[in-house]
Enzyme design. Structure first.
Site, mmCIF file in Angstrom:
data_model
loop_
_atom_site.group_PDB
_atom_site.id
_atom_site.type_symbol
_atom_site.label_atom_id
_atom_site.label_comp_id
_atom_site.label_asym_id
_atom_site.label_seq_id
_atom_site.Cartn_x
_atom_site.Cartn_y
_atom_site.Cartn_z
ATOM 1 N N ARG A 1 -1.043 6.123 3.686
ATOM 2 C CA ARG A 1 0.052 5.193 3.456
ATOM 3 C C ARG A 1 1.199 6.001 2.854
ATOM 4 N NH1 ARG A 1 -4.748 2.919 1.642
ATOM 5 N NH2 ARG A 1 -5.368 0.972 2.681
ATOM 6 N N LYS B 1 -5.288 2.189 -2.530
ATOM 7 C CA LYS B 1 -5.415 0.741 -2.487
ATOM 8 C C LYS B 1 -6.816 0.341 -2.925
ATOM 9 C CE LYS B 1 -4.351 -3.166 0.546
ATOM 10 N NZ LYS B 1 -3.921 -3.569 1.901
ATOM 11 N N ARG C 1 0.160 5.736 10.408
ATOM 12 C CA ARG C 1 -1.234 5.550 9.971
ATOM 13 C C ARG C 1 -2.016 4.824 11.065
ATOM 14 N NH1 ARG C 1 -4.746 4.728 5.383
ATOM 15 N NH2 ARG C 1 -5.662 2.648 5.331
ATOM 16 N N HIS D 1 -10.890 2.099 4.164
ATOM 17 C CA HIS D 1 -11.143 0.672 4.334
ATOM 18 C C HIS D 1 -12.473 0.293 3.697
ATOM 19 C CE1 HIS D 1 -8.401 0.434 8.164
ATOM 20 N NE2 HIS D 1 -7.726 0.357 7.026
ATOM 21 N N TYR E 1 -8.391 -1.475 15.491
ATOM 22 C CA TYR E 1 -7.826 -0.414 16.325
ATOM 23 C C TYR E 1 -8.542 -0.294 17.661
ATOM 24 C CZ TYR E 1 -5.497 0.744 11.990
ATOM 25 O OH TYR E 1 -4.739 0.672 10.854
#
Length: 321
Positions: free
Chosen positions: A135, A160, A269, A292, A301
């Site tokens: 990110r 995150k 990304r 994730h 994706y």
């Protein structure tokens, strides 16, 4: 800054719990919106029904996205559970409509064209976004100690979800990255002569007051100017602001002839993940690189590829073999 003793109390509570500055701003914003929605009544005088009405209003009248409603819910729940010590229990509200939008990705030729129209250091930053799947905030927060050229890896700290992770470093950016580090360390040495250094985590700065002189703590992409630390008020040099990268992209994308796609920092990304899957990489490996929590987040994706997993193709194509 919060404008009332009550909001100031919430701010102090958020900082005491170690939340990021971005989370602090977001929570304070939505808590303020909740209070304004209820005609400035004190949260202790209202409860579940008012929270339900607020969240429903966001979905039905404001038509906010589902993630926006979730953030607002998290902020209000934090207020009651953590600050007021008054758990809300189950809240029956109208959820915002959830629409699945496939992420925009770029073809390799489009990425090459965009990079060719970016100046430094924005070109290097965007190259890392694509080459390592970061990110933009994660990239700009990189410090010298987060780069390992021996293992060709980058360490993302406090990403995150307040998680650390490691991801790969592209060999193609090594020369430019080493040059950027040398420039950053030169800036740090000049700053140190004035008793200034990179902005430091508040607790660490108190425990190790001279840590800002250590090369490892220097931001690779430092800001051009010094400013007061938002938490401590100490004069320091922060990292480059993400608006610098976004503005450069807004100029580079049309110059590169990419006019049919909405491109932002996160697009690179998305492209990183999609191209890895397209090359046959395992989806769980990609999940780890992206940071994730749930593989289902990464699976979006596969839909970008038009495949349920990497490597699938139409059986009609096999007839030509």
């Amino acid at each position: 800054m919060p404008s009332s003793p009550f909001m100031e109390m919430i701010r102090r509570d958020i900082r005491l719990r170690g939340y990021s500055l971005r989370t602090e701003k977001t929570y304070l914003f939505w808590i303020k919106q909740f209070i304004l929605f209820n005609d400035k009544q004190h949260p202790t005088d209202i409860g579940v029904s008012e929270v339900k009405a607020f969240l429903t209003w966001l979905a039905v009248d404001r038509h906010v996205a589902v993630n926006t409603q979730k953030v607002a819910l998290n902020a209000v729940v934090y207020l009651y559970h953590k600050v007021l010590d008054t758990p809300l229990g189950e809240i029956d509200f109208s959820p915002a409509s959830k629409q699945r939008h496939l992420p925009t990705t770029l073809a390799p030729r489009e990425i090459r064209a965009i990079l060719s129209h970016l100046p430094q250091p924005q070109r290097l930053i965007v190259s890392i976004l694509y080459g390592s799947g970061l990110r933009v905030s994660e990239c700009l927060r990189l410090r010298v100690q987060d780069v390992c050229f021996d293992r060709m890896s980058l360490t993302v700290r406090d990403g995150k979800g307040k998680k650390d992770r490691q991801t790969l470093l592209s060999q193609s950016v090594v020369p430019e990255l080493k040059e950027a580090i040398e420039k950053a360390l030169t800036i740090q040495q000049k700053d140190n002569q004035s008793g200034i250094g990179p902005s430091m985590p508040g607790v660490l700065a108190k425990k190790y007051p001279s840590a800002y002189r250590t090369p490892g703590w220097m931001f690779i992409f430092p800001s051009e100017s010094v400013s007061e630390h938002p938490l401590t008020g100490t004069l320091c040099r922060h990292h480059l602001h993400d608006s610098v990268v976004r503005k450069a992209l807004r100029r580079a994308v049309p110059a590169a002839g990419v006019v049919n796609k909405r491109v932002n920092c996160h697009t690179f990304r998305h492209s990183f993940a999609t191209h890895l899957l397209q090359s046959g990489y395992d989806i769980r490996s990609v999940q780890e690189l992206l940071g994730h929590n749930d593989v289902r987040t990464t699976q979006i994706y596969t839909h970008v590829l038009g495949q349920h997993y990497a490597g699938t193709r139409s059986p009609l194509d096999a007839l030509a073999d």
